[in-house]
Design a protein around this motif. Structure first.
Motif, PDB file in Angstrom:
ATOM      1  N   LEU A 151      32.027  45.442  36.874  1.00  0.00           N
ATOM      2  CA  LEU A 151      32.650  44.938  38.100  1.00  0.00           C
ATOM      3  C   LEU A 151      32.259  43.496  38.423  1.00  0.00           C
ATOM      4  O   LEU A 151      32.868  42.876  39.290  1.00  0.00           O
ATOM      5  N   ASP A 152      31.229  42.964  37.744  1.00  0.00           N
ATOM      6  CA  ASP A 152      30.883  41.557  37.970  1.00  0.00           C
ATOM      7  C   ASP A 152      31.687  40.629  37.063  1.00  0.00           C
ATOM      8  O   ASP A 152      31.541  39.414  37.141  1.00  0.00           O
ATOM      9  N   GLN A 153      32.553  41.188  36.222  1.00  0.00           N
ATOM     10  CA  GLN A 153      33.315  40.356  35.287  1.00  0.00           C
ATOM     11  C   GLN A 153      34.822  40.409  35.516  1.00  0.00           C
ATOM     12  O   GLN A 153      35.574  39.768  34.796  1.00  0.00           O
ATOM     13  N   ILE A 154      35.265  41.215  36.468  1.00  0.00           N
ATOM     14  CA  ILE A 154      36.700  41.303  36.748  1.00  0.00           C
ATOM     15  C   ILE A 154      36.938  41.154  38.254  1.00  0.00           C
ATOM     16  O   ILE A 154      36.005  41.266  39.054  1.00  0.00           O
ATOM     17  N   THR A 155      38.193  40.885  38.606  1.00  0.00           N
ATOM     18  CA  THR A 155      38.595  40.979  40.009  1.00  0.00           C
ATOM     19  C   THR A 155      39.538  42.174  40.125  1.00  0.00           C
ATOM     20  O   THR A 155      40.332  42.429  39.230  1.00  0.00           O
ATOM     21  N   THR A 156      39.420  42.894  41.239  1.00  0.00           N
ATOM     22  CA  THR A 156      40.229  44.104  41.416  1.00  0.00           C
ATOM     23  C   THR A 156      40.977  44.047  42.732  1.00  0.00           C
ATOM     24  O   THR A 156      40.395  43.755  43.784  1.00  0.00           O
ATOM     25  N   LYS A 184      28.405  39.991  45.041  1.00  0.00           N
ATOM     26  CA  LYS A 184      28.994  39.429  43.818  1.00  0.00           C
ATOM     27  C   LYS A 184      30.359  40.035  43.475  1.00  0.00           C
ATOM     28  O   LYS A 184      31.001  39.609  42.517  1.00  0.00           O
ATOM     29  N   LEU A 185      30.776  41.045  44.230  1.00  0.00           N
ATOM     30  CA  LEU A 185      32.066  41.676  43.939  1.00  0.00           C
ATOM     31  C   LEU A 185      33.211  40.731  44.306  1.00  0.00           C
ATOM     32  O   LEU A 185      33.175  40.063  45.337  1.00  0.00           O
ATOM     33  N   ARG A 186      34.235  40.703  43.442  1.00  0.00           N
ATOM     34  CA  ARG A 186      35.408  39.862  43.706  1.00  0.00           C
ATOM     35  C   ARG A 186      36.669  40.713  43.624  1.00  0.00           C
ATOM     36  O   ARG A 186      36.762  41.596  42.764  1.00  0.00           O
ATOM     37  N   GLY A 187      37.599  40.442  44.504  1.00  0.00           N
ATOM     38  CA  GLY A 187      38.843  41.188  44.491  1.00  0.00           C
ATOM     39  C   GLY A 187      39.599  41.020  45.795  1.00  0.00           C
ATOM     40  O   GLY A 187      39.307  40.116  46.586  1.00  0.00           O
ATOM     41  N   THR A 188      40.558  41.910  45.999  1.00  0.00           N
ATOM     42  CA  THR A 188      41.430  41.813  47.174  1.00  0.00           C
ATOM     43  C   THR A 188      41.748  43.200  47.706  1.00  0.00           C
ATOM     44  O   THR A 188      42.046  44.121  46.937  1.00  0.00           O
ATOM     45  N   LEU A 189      41.651  43.334  49.023  1.00  0.00           N
ATOM     46  CA  LEU A 189      42.087  44.553  49.702  1.00  0.00           C
ATOM     47  C   LEU A 189      43.432  44.276  50.362  1.00  0.00           C
ATOM     48  O   LEU A 189      43.594  43.241  50.996  1.00  0.00           O
ATOM     49  N   SER A 230      39.425  39.867  52.145  1.00  0.00           N
ATOM     50  CA  SER A 230      39.315  41.040  53.004  1.00  0.00           C
ATOM     51  C   SER A 230      40.662  41.604  53.444  1.00  0.00           C
ATOM     52  O   SER A 230      40.728  42.707  53.999  1.00  0.00           O
ATOM     53  N   ILE A 231      41.736  40.882  53.198  1.00  0.00           N
ATOM     54  CA  ILE A 231      43.080  41.360  53.543  1.00  0.00           C
ATOM     55  C   ILE A 231      44.093  40.591  52.706  1.00  0.00           C
ATOM     56  O   ILE A 231      43.860  39.428  52.340  1.00  0.00           O
ATOM     57  N   SER A 232      45.193  41.243  52.364  1.00  0.00           N
ATOM     58  CA  SER A 232      46.316  40.572  51.716  1.00  0.00           C
ATOM     59  C   SER A 232      47.539  40.829  52.590  1.00  0.00           C
ATOM     60  O   SER A 232      48.135  41.905  52.550  1.00  0.00           O
ATOM     61  N   ASP A 269      33.892  32.494  64.384  1.00  0.00           N
ATOM     62  CA  ASP A 269      34.663  31.261  64.281  1.00  0.00           C
ATOM     63  C   ASP A 269      35.757  31.472  63.234  1.00  0.00           C
ATOM     64  O   ASP A 269      35.552  32.197  62.251  1.00  0.00           O
ATOM     65  N   VAL A 270      36.901  30.842  63.435  1.00  0.00           N
ATOM     66  CA  VAL A 270      38.011  31.069  62.500  1.00  0.00           C
ATOM     67  C   VAL A 270      37.627  30.720  61.068  1.00  0.00           C
ATOM     68  O   VAL A 270      38.050  31.374  60.104  1.00  0.00           O
ATOM     69  N   ASP A 271      36.769  29.704  60.889  1.00  0.00           N
ATOM     70  CA  ASP A 271      36.372  29.320  59.537  1.00  0.00           C
ATOM     71  C   ASP A 271      35.361  30.276  58.915  1.00  0.00           C
ATOM     72  O   ASP A 271      35.015  30.133  57.739  1.00  0.00           O
ATOM     73  N   ASP A 272      34.869  31.253  59.717  1.00  0.00           N
ATOM     74  CA  ASP A 272      33.972  32.269  59.162  1.00  0.00           C
ATOM     75  C   ASP A 272      34.726  33.253  58.268  1.00  0.00           C
ATOM     76  O   ASP A 272      34.143  33.858  57.366  1.00  0.00           O
ATOM     77  N   PHE A 273      36.022  33.467  58.544  1.00  0.00           N
ATOM     78  CA  PHE A 273      36.741  34.508  57.808  1.00  0.00           C
ATOM     79  C   PHE A 273      38.082  34.057  57.223  1.00  0.00           C
ATOM     80  O   PHE A 273      38.563  34.646  56.252  1.00  0.00           O
ATOM     81  N   ALA A 274      38.694  33.016  57.802  1.00  0.00           N
ATOM     82  CA  ALA A 274      40.033  32.621  57.345  1.00  0.00           C
ATOM     83  C   ALA A 274      40.090  32.219  55.868  1.00  0.00           C
ATOM     84  O   ALA A 274      41.138  32.427  55.225  1.00  0.00           O
ATOM     85  N   PRO A 275      39.020  31.653  55.279  1.00  0.00           N
ATOM     86  CA  PRO A 275      39.126  31.338  53.844  1.00  0.00           C
ATOM     87  C   PRO A 275      39.367  32.555  52.967  1.00  0.00           C
ATOM     88  O   PRO A 275      39.781  32.409  51.812  1.00  0.00           O
ATOM     89  N   ARG A 276      39.100  33.766  53.477  1.00  0.00           N
ATOM     90  CA  ARG A 276      39.321  34.970  52.678  1.00  0.00           C
ATOM     91  C   ARG A 276      40.539  35.768  53.135  1.00  0.00           C
ATOM     92  O   ARG A 276      40.690  36.944  52.781  1.00  0.00           O
ATOM     93  N   LEU A 277      41.409  35.147  53.936  1.00  0.00           N
ATOM     94  CA  LEU A 277      42.702  35.768  54.224  1.00  0.00           C
ATOM     95  C   LEU A 277      43.628  35.403  53.071  1.00  0.00           C
ATOM     96  O   LEU A 277      43.745  34.234  52.709  1.00  0.00           O
ATOM     97  N   SER A 278      44.257  36.388  52.469  1.00  0.00           N
ATOM     98  CA  SER A 278      45.190  36.108  51.382  1.00  0.00           C
ATOM     99  C   SER A 278      46.532  36.762  51.705  1.00  0.00           C
ATOM    100  O   SER A 278      46.659  37.485  52.694  1.00  0.00           O
ATOM    101  N   PHE A 279      47.517  36.516  50.856  1.00  0.00           N
ATOM    102  CA  PHE A 279      48.881  36.962  51.161  1.00  0.00           C
ATOM    103  C   PHE A 279      49.551  37.546  49.917  1.00  0.00           C
ATOM    104  O   PHE A 279      49.157  37.267  48.780  1.00  0.00           O
ATOM    105  N   ILE A 280      50.575  38.355  50.181  1.00  0.00           N
ATOM    106  CA  ILE A 280      51.397  38.897  49.094  1.00  0.00           C
ATOM    107  C   ILE A 280      52.865  38.719  49.470  1.00  0.00           C
ATOM    108  O   ILE A 280      53.274  39.049  50.582  1.00  0.00           O
TER     109      ILE A 280
END
Length: 564
Positions: A151-156, A184-189, A230-232, A269-280
């Motif tokens: 899980l440290d070598q892929i994104t899920t 260290k986990l990377r991915g998208t919910l 944390s969100i898509s 603060d908005v910059d605490d979490f907005a960098p991890r808002l993603s979209f689909i």
């Protein structure tokens, strides 16, 4: 308008009168109903406007992309959506795709799992267990799903919404058991519950507690799982349900505002979490409109983050997005035609500057993709990436008079639609009143009617039809297409029941009961984040149904006013 622009417009008028008056052309509109001129010229593209509205890739307003070198530096992530049957079978498919060059995993869950039921729940149909995705009842299933996959070598990426708190917790504990800390986990919910009310229908709780759970995940990830998206936030599913291109943008960004406002109430603060808002988003066959849509959406989000929310971190203003093929454009008739459709939709995604892409398999109008069709979809992405030269330069359509025009118009129309949402009380109120449902249902009906009466051409369906291909539901039709139909193994249900029985027999049930009670108290409080309590319950093999059952006992369930 300066003198040079006036001269260009005057010359265009001359050209139109001299050329088109001799041979008039019929009016044309885009899929979203925007008028298409025969010719576009640089009538409004002054140097000042270029710097303000288009600019350079990797810089505000990010119209041309979120990274300076885009695909020249890193090719987008190839992320085929997959999951079926048991965790063991899905694990085998993931390894197959990774061996053939897939660069990220995208997990599909079966419907009972998406709705927070255990496979043993008497209210679900046994046939649904493992049918459209993988069945995940407990931590043991998640461990088997990623066995042998570091899980440290892929994104899920996870298609989970109402039960996101449980899925995230299962993935975190699976990482722990592999020796990978959550940091260290990377991915998208996916974690976008509003679109579930609008389109997919796999919601569980009423909108307000659902928003609370979504915010719990965003807050927890911002502090403990910082590399996870944390969100898509999805425009894709409302598009599949009948929205046009600019409505897809408008509803997705209105949802994004709703989630942002919900998290800001917690004092972050908005910059605490907005960098991890993603979209689909979806990419349909209207190639230029779709590429322009992605560019317009990126620009509009940057402006909203900077001008409305006052973000100072450029990462908060960057719209990073995944895009997939428009499933509703695929046809059951002459299914091989879907390969061409998928290729063009992948091209629209790439021309729009996506960070990851999914290409649907041509047989998905019939069945779960076979290994062969799944590999062909992956190859489609690889050929576009490595054989076409499309990665050689950033935003190759930038500066196209037509595409820049569409980008401007889509941004303008999306703003108008977002204002309509706000005037009607915001996204939650629109869900509760069924207002957007009404629009989507009407537009989906009109689109289908246009196909049936021939106003809208679908090759192989209502024009250029090969042979008699009238009933796509019969065995005779499937035999004609040569498509191998996926059948749910009846042993999947039995295996899941056996696994659940063993878990309940071998775990510390008294401890599980206490942890579930702790979770209930956290859910009942106004300011406790439920994630730490779900993590403890998952670690001790509480099941999906048990944890979601506790949350149901506190929050209740919901039924949309439209009955969806």
């Amino acid at each position: 308008m300066d003198n040079s622009e006036k001269k260009i417009m005057k010359e265009k008028d001359r050209w139109t009168n001299e050329s088109l008056s001799k041979k008039p052309v019929k009016p044309v509109r885009t899929d979203a109903g925007m008028d298409v001129d025969v010719l576009y010229v640089p009538k409004e593209r002054s140097q000042e406007k270029y710097l303000k509205e288009i600019g350079f890739p990797g810089e505000y307003p990010f119209t041309r992309g979120v990274q300076p070198s885009m695909y020249r530096g890193n090719v987008w992530s190839f992320r085929q959506y997959a999951g079926y049957s048991t965790a063991e079978e899905s694990n085998r498919r993931y390894k197959f795709l990774l061996e053939h060059g897939q660069t990220g995993l995208s997990v599909a869950f079966d419907l009972p799992t998406q709705l927070g039921f255990d496979s043993s729940d008497p209210s679900i149909l046994a046939d649904e267990v493992g049918r459209v995705g993988v069945a995940v009842d407990s931590l043991e299933d998640m461990e088997q799903l990623f066995e042998g996959i570091p899980l440290d070598q892929i994104t899920t990426s996870f298609t989970c919404n109402a039960q996101t708190v449980v899925i995230l917790a299962m993935y975190i504990i699976t990482g722990e058991k592999q020796g990978v800390p959550m940091g260290k986990l990377r991915g998208t919910l996916q974690n976008d519950i509003i679109k579930e009310y609008l389109a997919r229908g796999t919601y569980i709780f009423p909108p307000k507690p659902s928003l609370r759970l979504t915010a719990d995940v965003i807050e927890f990830c911002s502090k403990e799982v910082p590399k996870f998206n944390s969100i898509s936030i999805s425009g894709y599913h409302v598009r599949e349900s009948g929205a046009n291109a600019y409505q897809e943008v408008a509803y997705a960004l209105s949802e994004a505002r709703t989630y942002t406002d919900e998290v800001l109430k917690r004092g972050l603060d908005v910059d605490d979490f907005a960098p991890r808002l993603s979209f689909i988003f979806s990419s349909s066959l209207e190639l230029f409109e779709e590429a322009a849509k992605h560019r317009a959406c990126r620009r509009l989000w940057a402006k909203i983050m900077k001008e409305e929310y006052g973000s100072k971190d450029p990462r908060s203003q960057m719209m990073r997005f995944f895009a997939g093929c428009d499933g509703s454009s695929f046809a059951a008739k002459e299914p091989l035609n879907n390969i061409i459709r998928a290729t063009l939709e992948c091209l629209a995604t790439v021309l729009g500057g996506a960070q990851s892409c999914h290409v649907m398999s041509y047989d998905e109008a019939y069945t779960i993709p076979t290994e062969e069709s799944a590999r062909l979809s992956l190859r489609t992405q690889q050929i576009i990436a490595y054989e076409t030269g499309i990665c050689s330069t950033v935003d190759p359509l930038g500066g196209s008079y037509y595409v820049e025009h569409l980008t401007d118009v889509i941004e303008e129309k999306a703003r108008e639609e977002m204002k309509w949402v706000e005037d009607n009380g915001g996204m939650v109120a629109c869900v509760e009143k069924g207002l957007i449902h009404e629009k989507l249902a009407k537009q989906a009906y009109e689109k289908e009617k246009a196909i049936r009466n021939g106003e809208r051409t679908v090759v192989g369906v209502n024009k250029y039809i090969m042979g008699e291909s009238k009933d796509a539901q019969t065995g005779r039709e499937n035999a004609k297409t040569g498509i191998e139909l996926s059948k749910v193994d009846p042993d999947v249900y039995k295996k899941q029941l056996k696994k659940l029985n063993n878990i309940r027999k071998n775990r510390d049930n008294a401890k599980v009961e206490k942890l579930l009670n702790d979770l209930k108290k956290a859910a009942e409080s106004d300011n406790e984040n439920v994630m730490p309590y779900v993590l403890d319950a998952v670690r001790n093999y509480a099941t999906m149904g048990e944890m979601i059952g506790v949350l149901k006992s506190v929050y209740g369930t919901f039924r949309c006013p439209t009955g969806i």
